[in-house]
Write an enzyme that holds these catalytic residues in place. Structure first.
Site, PDB file in Angstrom:
ATOM      1  CD  GLU A 284      -7.014  -2.782   1.926  1.00 53.94           C
ATOM      2  OE1 GLU A 284      -6.097  -2.201   2.535  1.00 53.94           O
ATOM      3  OE2 GLU A 284      -8.136  -2.955   2.410  1.00 53.94           O
ATOM      4  CD  GLU A 287      -2.710  -6.418  -1.736  1.00 53.21           C
ATOM      5  OE1 GLU A 287      -2.946  -5.282  -1.295  1.00 53.21           O
ATOM      6  OE2 GLU A 287      -2.045  -7.273  -1.121  1.00 53.21           O
ATOM      7  CB  CYS A 310      -6.589   0.907   7.157  1.00 54.06           C
ATOM      8  SG  CYS A 310      -6.991   0.669   5.439  1.00 54.06           S
ATOM      9  CB  SER A 330      -4.081  -5.562   1.944  1.00 55.41           C
ATOM     10  OG  SER A 330      -3.626  -4.513   1.128  1.00 55.41           O
ATOM     11  CE  LYS A 369      -3.703   5.252  11.134  1.00 56.99           C
ATOM     12  NZ  LYS A 369      -3.318   4.450   9.960  1.00 56.99           N
ATOM     13  CD  GLU A 372       0.422   3.454  10.018  1.00 60.35           C
ATOM     14  OE1 GLU A 372      -0.129   2.421   9.617  1.00 60.35           O
ATOM     15  OE2 GLU A 372      -0.119   4.582   9.931  1.00 60.35           O
ATOM     16  CD  GLU A 377       8.154  -0.636   8.478  1.00 55.72           C
ATOM     17  OE1 GLU A 377       9.159  -0.436   9.196  1.00 55.72           O
ATOM     18  OE2 GLU A 377       7.142  -1.249   8.880  1.00 55.72           O
ATOM     19  CB  CYS A 514     -11.068   5.396  13.149  1.00 61.18           C
ATOM     20  SG  CYS A 514     -10.298   4.221  12.048  1.00 61.18           S
TER      21      CYS A 514
END
Lengths: 590, 159
Positions: A284, A287, A310, A330, A369, A372, A377, A514
């Protein structure tokens, strides 16, 4: 602040004008019980519908009992919080609530952590004298959150969190009277709603009406299968909260005991998501610098600011609400998914095992999560990079099921090569931490100079929206930070209108980041717990010998041995992702 | 990407109504009232458009629609039947009359027959207590109705 005189339970007090009776009483050590009231003072979130009537008090001169949460103190007010009339009324209210509540406490996911259960215990309810119809509703099973509305007490705490603090709008009170429930539009399942699976509704729910999908059984099964190599990764925020589940003080750092517990449970390799956080910074950060470089050179295809990616709740949020800005965040995968990709592609080769024979388990402070890890993908031929994502609470359950006395465990280390991390990886767990970690690395890569002072305190804090400008050796880099999706929306709208001027924005969906995630031990609205976890995160960072991601020797080795360069070809393929338009489009029929 | 499909003329009409209330979230009830007046009911797609125009969640719009008994998500029949359940009508047997309508039409309260001909609803007092029990079909008033008379009345409309 103007002070006024009141008397509560024969105690003469001087209290601030404009306060509620509830707050004045609590400040004086008088704990009036509540149910629908929910407050997270650190982020100015309040649910105060005055609906449940558990907090009623008697005020001399008033005919009716008054809800303490919704009544302002007044000069000369004389209040009784436990007169016979109050005690009787409060108990009747509770008995009525219980008369339409399933009595399956023993097998409820909230057993032992339920506020209604505690109230029944505290008020000494031994029987429910009211017999009547019980409301029944189908269970709603999503990939991350379970809605069991039979247990709902209509406190509407979840509704406030979802609409006011997150501006997600997945839940609303629908129907009326006995039929009233909190549900998504048209009473459809959560999967069809704009739900981001942030799970803050679970944190707010006083009962078991909202809970996370439990995957502990699948994990135990995988561990006991000799053909499987079971690898575990633990997120940064877990180590500063897990101890609470075992009676330790909030803010206790239990990294070493956690590693020891995971080893005793029988995981084959104990690794650290913090390692993947360091990897995220490499990708990141690179990037970010590439985008700044191209942008300043006038490349029209490059957009600024870069948004962190994230937080899975946040990713779900922008996919649903900002479909025309999918090229702004990102492309770097989250640390959980980077770890999964490295484990299932690199580690399997190193260990000489097949992808199908490795099971990757993550321990996360997060409910989103779970969703996710199940995204298509992030799978290869149906096999996910991360097989099971457990919350901090589920890990605590596993530890108890494996008869482990957590408090007496020795301090042990993570395994290598995916267990070593820097202080930069640790602070991913708190709001502002991801961008501070990125700044530490980006500064050195951008300026070519050594960063002497690694603490960017201007990026820390608990304000919902924060801005800071960091000096990159003469180049000012403007950074925005938001936690809570309402705050993120504010920054995103600025970006959308083209008047933000930020180079980078960090977003985390949960209060405090978090550390206040929905997979953490329940705080029941006590924000001090989140503050203590935050202090612990920065304490853990300060104690690390290496505090910049790019100095992690195992990260350097991973690039040398396998990845090549950050944002290179393998990285592009395995460590980056793309986003989908999940918004609702109104289309002309025909 | 989820798609919500609706005829262009309907979308434009809803947008026009929302705009006439300044697209203010606080005007949701007025908007819903007017839109229902226009289309006769508030199907899901219509609520989606209203939510988008007023910038509130569709869950909240649905919450309003389901809270107020005035709002309906089922299209009314060609001949909407309203049975008065006010006190006077009730004590004079409105419930038995209602049951007979349910039996004859094979639908419940708030529902519409599959052929779209009849819909059945209850209301509270039409101010004609002297005629109790009272039933309205469209604009027409039927007084002193008994369960036996229900079939004959329906037949007036069935042919």
């Amino acid at each position: 602040m103007e002070k006024i005189n009141i008397i509560i339970d024969n105690k003469s007090l001087q209290v601030e004008k404009g306060q509620t009776v509830l707050k004045a009483a609590r400040a004086a050590g008088i704990e009036i019980p509540t149910l629908c009231y929910y407050e997270l003072d650190g982020v100015k979130l309040e649910n105060r519908p005055g609906g449940c009537r558990i907090c009623v008090v008697e005020i001399e001169g008033r005919k009716n009992l008054a809800p303490a949460c919704a009544t302002e103190v007044a000069e000369g007010m004389v209040i009784h919080t436990c007169s016979l009339r109050v005690v009787n009324a409060r108990r009747t209210v509770l008995e009525l609530i219980l008369s339409d509540h399933p009595a399956d406490c023993l097998i409820c996911p909230k057993n032992g952590k339920c506020e209604l259960q505690s109230l029944a215990q505290r008020l000494g309810v031994r029987e429910i004298p009211f017999q009547g119809e019980q409301s029944t509703y189908r269970k709603d099973l999503s990939p991350a959150i379970i809605r069991d509305v039979d247990k709902c007490v209509m406190c509407r705490r979840c509704e406030t969190v979802c609409n006011v603090w997150q501006t997600v709008g997945a839940l609303s009170a629908v129907n009326r009277g006995f039929q009233a429930v909190v549900a998504p539009a048209f009473e459809q399942d959560l999967v069809k709603s704009p739900c981001t699976y942030c799970g803050q509704c679970i944190m707010a729910c006083p009962v078991g009406a909202l809970s996370e999908v439990d995957q502990t059984r699948q994990v135990i099964t995988a561990i006991s299968d000799p053909k499987k190599t079971v690898v575990v990764q633990t997120a940064p925020a877990v180590r500063v909260a897990l101890g609470e589940e075992f009676g330790m003080e909030p803010g206790s750092i239990v990294t070493g005991q956690m590693a020891a517990a995971l080893r005793r449970i029988g995981f084959d390799y104990i690794f650290d998501t913090d390692f993947a956080a360091d990897l995220t910074i490499m990708e990141e950060g690179t990037e970010l610098l590439t985008r700044i470089d191209k942008f300043t050179k006038g490349d029209k295809n490059v957009k600024l600011p870069i948004l962190t990616s994230c937080c899975p709740g946040w990713v779900n949020f922008f996919e649903t609400n900002y479909p025309d800005m999918l090229d702004v965040p990102s492309t770097a995968k989250s640390p959980q998914q980077m770890f999964g990709a490295v484990a299932k592609n690199y580690l399997t080769t190193k260990l000489g095992i097949k992808r199908e024979d490795m099971v990757v388990v993550s321990i996360m402070p997060c409910v989103a999560k779970k969703f996710e890890s199940q995204r298509d993908e992030f799978k290869e031929n149906g096999n996910p990079d991360v097989d099971y994502s457990l919350t901090t609470r589920e890990l605590a359950e596993l530890i108890r099921q494996f008869n482990i006395d957590f408090k007496t465990l020795p301090i042990e280390d993570f395994d290598n090569p995916l267990g070593e991390s820097t202080g930069a990886g640790v602070i991913f767990g708190a709001t502002g931490g991801v961008i501070e970690a990125a700044t530490r690395t980006a500064y050195e890569l951008f300026t070519g100079k050594k960063l002497e002072k690694v603490d960017f305190t201007e990026l820390r804090g608990l304000e919902g929206v924060r801005e800071a400008t960091v000096d990159f050796n003469g180049t000012p880099i403007k950074i925005g930070i938001a936690h809570g999706l309402s705050n993120a929306r504010q920054l995103l709208d600025e970006v959308k209108n083209g008047n933000s001027g930020f180079h980078a924005i960090e977003v985390m969906a949960c209060p405090g980041g978090c550390i206040g995630g929905a997979g953490q031990p329940f705080h029941h609205g006590n924000f001090d717990i989140i503050r203590k976890r935050q202090e612990a995160i920065y304490r853990e960072d300060a104690g690390k010998p290496i505090r910049k991601s790019h100095e992690n020797p195992y990260i350097q080795a991973l690039y040398k041995e396998w990845l090549g360069t950050p944002c290179g070809e393998i990285s592009h393929h395995l460590l980056h992702t793309h986003y989908f338009d999940k918004s609702k489009h109104i289309e002309i029929e025909g | 990407m989820a798609k919500v499909k609706l005829a262009e003329s309907k979308i434009n009409k809803i947008k026009e109504i929302c705009a006439s209330f300044g697209n203010k979230p606080g005007e949701a009830i007025n908007v819903l009232h007017k839109v229902q007046g226009e289309f006769g009911y508030l199907p899901a797609e219509v609520q989606e458009v209203i939510a988008q125009e007023l910038n509130v969640s569709v869950a909240q719009i649905y919450g309003i629609v389901t809270f107020y008994s005035f709002f309906t998500m089922t299209p009314k029949g060609e001949f909407p039947i309203s049975v008065c359940m006010g006190t006077a009508c009730y004590v004079r047997g409105a419930e038995k009359v209602l049951d007979e309508f349910k039996r004859e039409l094979k639908i419940g309260v708030g529902e519409t027959t599959p052929d779209g001909k009849f819909s059945l609803n209850c209301l509270r007092c039409v101010g004609a207590c002297g005629l109790a029990p009272v039933v309205l079909i469209g604009e027409k008033v039927y007084g002193r109705l008994t369960p036996d008379g229900v079939k004959d009345i329906l037949n007036e409309y069935r042919s």
